[in-house]
Design a protein around this motif. Structure first.
Motif, PDB file in Angstrom:
ATOM      1  N   ILE A  66       0.818  -1.211   0.000  1.00  0.00           N
ATOM      2  CA  ILE A  66       0.000   0.000   0.000  1.00  0.00           C
ATOM      3  C   ILE A  66       0.854   1.265   0.000  1.00  0.00           C
ATOM      4  O   ILE A  66       0.622   2.184  -0.794  1.00  0.00           O
ATOM      5  N   LEU A  67       1.858   1.337   0.878  1.00  0.00           N
ATOM      6  CA  LEU A  67       2.683   2.544   0.948  1.00  0.00           C
ATOM      7  C   LEU A  67       3.449   2.808  -0.344  1.00  0.00           C
ATOM      8  O   LEU A  67       3.458   3.959  -0.819  1.00  0.00           O
ATOM      9  N   PRO A  68       4.100   1.817  -0.984  1.00  0.00           N
ATOM     10  CA  PRO A  68       4.769   2.103  -2.256  1.00  0.00           C
ATOM     11  C   PRO A  68       3.790   2.597  -3.328  1.00  0.00           C
ATOM     12  O   PRO A  68       4.122   3.503  -4.097  1.00  0.00           O
ATOM     13  N   ASP A  76       0.988   4.265  -2.769  1.00  0.00           N
ATOM     14  CA  ASP A  76       0.638   5.634  -2.416  1.00  0.00           C
ATOM     15  C   ASP A  76       1.767   6.613  -2.732  1.00  0.00           C
ATOM     16  O   ASP A  76       1.524   7.722  -3.212  1.00  0.00           O
ATOM     17  N   ILE A  77       2.989   6.225  -2.465  1.00  0.00           N
ATOM     18  CA  ILE A  77       4.153   7.075  -2.765  1.00  0.00           C
ATOM     19  C   ILE A  77       4.236   7.315  -4.266  1.00  0.00           C
ATOM     20  O   ILE A  77       4.441   8.444  -4.720  1.00  0.00           O
ATOM     21  N   GLU A  78       4.073   6.254  -5.040  1.00  0.00           N
ATOM     22  CA  GLU A  78       4.129   6.365  -6.503  1.00  0.00           C
ATOM     23  C   GLU A  78       3.027   7.290  -7.017  1.00  0.00           C
ATOM     24  O   GLU A  78       3.238   8.098  -7.920  1.00  0.00           O
ATOM     25  N   ARG A  79       1.877   7.191  -6.443  1.00  0.00           N
ATOM     26  CA  ARG A  79       0.733   8.009  -6.860  1.00  0.00           C
ATOM     27  C   ARG A  79       0.979   9.483  -6.520  1.00  0.00           C
ATOM     28  O   ARG A  79       0.603  10.379  -7.280  1.00  0.00           O
ATOM     29  N   LEU A  80       1.609   9.738  -5.382  1.00  0.00           N
ATOM     30  CA  LEU A  80       1.815  11.112  -4.945  1.00  0.00           C
ATOM     31  C   LEU A  80       3.024  11.786  -5.601  1.00  0.00           C
ATOM     32  O   LEU A  80       3.138  13.009  -5.604  1.00  0.00           O
ATOM     33  N   VAL A  81       3.938  11.002  -6.127  1.00  0.00           N
ATOM     34  CA  VAL A  81       5.151  11.577  -6.729  1.00  0.00           C
ATOM     35  C   VAL A  81       4.917  11.982  -8.126  1.00  0.00           C
ATOM     36  O   VAL A  81       4.327  12.040  -8.957  1.00  0.00           O
TER      37      VAL A  81
END
Length: 76
Positions: free
Chosen positions: A67-69, A71-76
């Motif tokens: 989930i965190l990777p 979310d990080i990919e989506r936000l970057v």
């Protein structure tokens, strides 16, 4: 189905009532029967806590690896 442990706890509001194991211990004259019952109850409680702990660990590992990777990919 999600592997969540739902703990149910019930407490006796009337301490004067005896449970089966207490009656059995009194009738047999063997206090070790009551002690065994108490130990068994504690073991079951600890097993439930371990299941809850393991469920939390697995959920956190999933968050960390999936989930965190995302979310990080989506936000970057």
């Amino acid at each position: 189905m999600r592997g969540k442990v739902v703990g149910k706890k019930m407490e006796d509001i009337d301490d004067s009532s005896l449970n089966y194991e207490q009656v059995k211990a009194i009738a047999s004259g063997n206090p070790m029967i009551l002690e065994k019952f108490k130990v068994d109850m504690e073991v079951n409680r600890l097993k439930d806590l371990k299941k809850q702990y393991n469920g939390t660990i697995y959920r956190l590992q999933d968050n960390l690896t999936k989930i965190l990777p995302r979310d990080i990919e989506r936000l970057v």
